[in-house]
Design an enzyme around this catalytic site. Structure first.
Site, PDB file in Angstrom:
ATOM      1  N   SER A  91       0.893  -1.169   0.000  1.00 36.81           N
ATOM      2  CA  SER A  91       0.000   0.000   0.000  1.00 36.81           C
ATOM      3  C   SER A  91       0.926   1.212   0.000  1.00 36.81           C
ATOM      4  CB  SER A  91      -0.894   0.005   1.239  1.00 36.81           C
ATOM      5  OG  SER A  91      -1.676  -1.150   1.298  1.00 36.81           O
ATOM      6  N   LYS A 166      -6.339   2.746  -2.817  1.00 33.78           N
ATOM      7  CA  LYS A 166      -6.104   2.004  -1.575  1.00 33.78           C
ATOM      8  C   LYS A 166      -6.042   2.953  -0.369  1.00 33.78           C
ATOM      9  CE  LYS A 166      -4.923  -1.302   1.255  1.00 33.78           C
ATOM     10  NZ  LYS A 166      -5.893  -2.289   1.704  1.00 33.78           N
ATOM     11  N   LYS A 235       0.211   4.918   8.269  1.00 38.49           N
ATOM     12  CA  LYS A 235       0.906   5.235   7.007  1.00 38.49           C
ATOM     13  C   LYS A 235      -0.127   5.476   5.900  1.00 38.49           C
ATOM     14  CE  LYS A 235       1.793   1.665   4.813  1.00 38.49           C
ATOM     15  NZ  LYS A 235       1.208   0.757   3.843  1.00 38.49           N
TER      16      LYS A 235
END
Ligand code: NDP
Length: 290
Positions: A91, A166, A235
């Site tokens: 990702s 994503k 993140k």
């Protein structure tokens, strides 16, 4: 003609994803930083533990590392087989995908950003959703290999588009998780039976993945099983905030959720599952969601 495959990064996702590749490919190289995991994978699934330079001689190379920075650092000094396709399931960061796609194109290697959703169970059952960005022809060439690991596979745009989708997906999940934690601590404070409340909400308009799966399967049974680490969610929400900022949009819910998830990650115990984000609300409210 794609005949060999490699998988780089045998973590919670990669270890399970790579296990399916021998079903379609005669040669499957696996590499992991802690090399004993690659050897264990080879023994368990009939793959070949290989040095990185050998692994990147495969026709199709999958990677699944924590961050785009990890992938970029790894790719930097590699002599990848010309004509290969690199499918990065990390990702990651859209700009890094664009940069890597351009740099590898000069070496006649296609790079696709191909993040996945479906969690470790989806990796295990080869039912992941792939959201793929990059060259359309490279996508078509990669499709038979990706189909070994995924169920819903979409080409969502040019390089970086997969990573963008994503990041937004995970941000939406985080928004719902924070909202559910707030709602359920409020219900607890008012003496409501949380199990009954959950049933009602899951039959009503306020339901979300947070109420349908995360609360019942991870939080209310106090299991918080580590399958997706909280810093990885932080993140991802950070990448979503960057997307919004770069587009100069105003998105207060996204900005606030990023701050909350980052704070939860910064204060969580090491190796906490993403669902542990609700523990921050439990600490604040001195109530538990159970
Ligand atoms: P893990 O932490 O379980 O695994 C990370 C893997 O990357 C390990 O194989 C680790 O090797 C390797 N690694 C870490 N740093 C480096 C580095 N600097 N150089 C080379 N290898 C490195 O992560 P996950 O498998 O959970 O996640 C991987 C990616 O997939 C992340 O981007 C995550 O956001 C995404 N993702 C995760 C999901 C999940 O449910 N877990 C679901 C969907 C996407 P070593 O064994 O040596 O530490």
């Amino acid at each position: 003609m794609i005949q060999s495959a490699a998988f780089i990064g045998l973590g919670a996702m990669g270890y399970r994803m790579a296990a399916h590749l021998p079903k379609r490919f005669d040669t499957v190289y696996v590499w992991n930083r802690n090399f004993s995991k690659a050897e264990q994978h080879a023994a368990e699934y009939g793959t070949q533990a290989a040095e990185l330079n050998q692994a990147v001689q495969a026709d199709v190379i999958f990677s699944c590392l924590p961050t785009s920075a990890d992938v970029e650092a790894l790719i930097e000094n590699l002599a990848i087989k010309p004509g290969a396709i690199w499918i990065d399931c990390t990702s990651g960061v859209p700009e890094t995908a664009q940069k890597l796609a351009q740099a590898l194109k000069a070496k006649n290697v296609d790079f696709l950003d191909a993040p996945v959703s479906g969690q470790t169970i989806g990796a295990e059952t080869a039912t992941l959703t792939f959201m793929i960005g990059g060259d359309a022809q490279a996508f078509e060439r990669a499709l038979p290999a990706v189909q070994v690991l995924g169920k819903l596979i979409k080409h969502v745009g040019e390089s970086g588009a997969g990573f963008a989708v994503k990041a937004v997906n995970n941000m939406l999940m985080a928004v719902n998780l924070c909202a559910a934690a707030e709602g359920f601590t409020a219900l607890k404070a008012h003496g409501v039976n949380l199990n009954e409340a959950l049933d009602c909400i899951n039959a009503s308009s306020g339901k979300s993945n947070a109420t349908e799966t995360i609360l019942p399967q991870r939080v209310m049974n106090r299991s918080f099983p580590l399958t997706f680490a909280l810093p990885l969610l932080a993140k991802d929400t950070g990448i979503a905030v960057d997307l919004v900022r770069q587009a100069r949009l105003s998105a207060p819910v996204i900005a606030l959720t990023q701050s909350l998830i980052q704070a939860a990650s910064d204060t969580a115990a090491p190796n906490s599952d993403f669902s542990s984000a609700v523990k921050m609300y439990e600490t604040w409210s001195k109530l538990t969601i159970e």
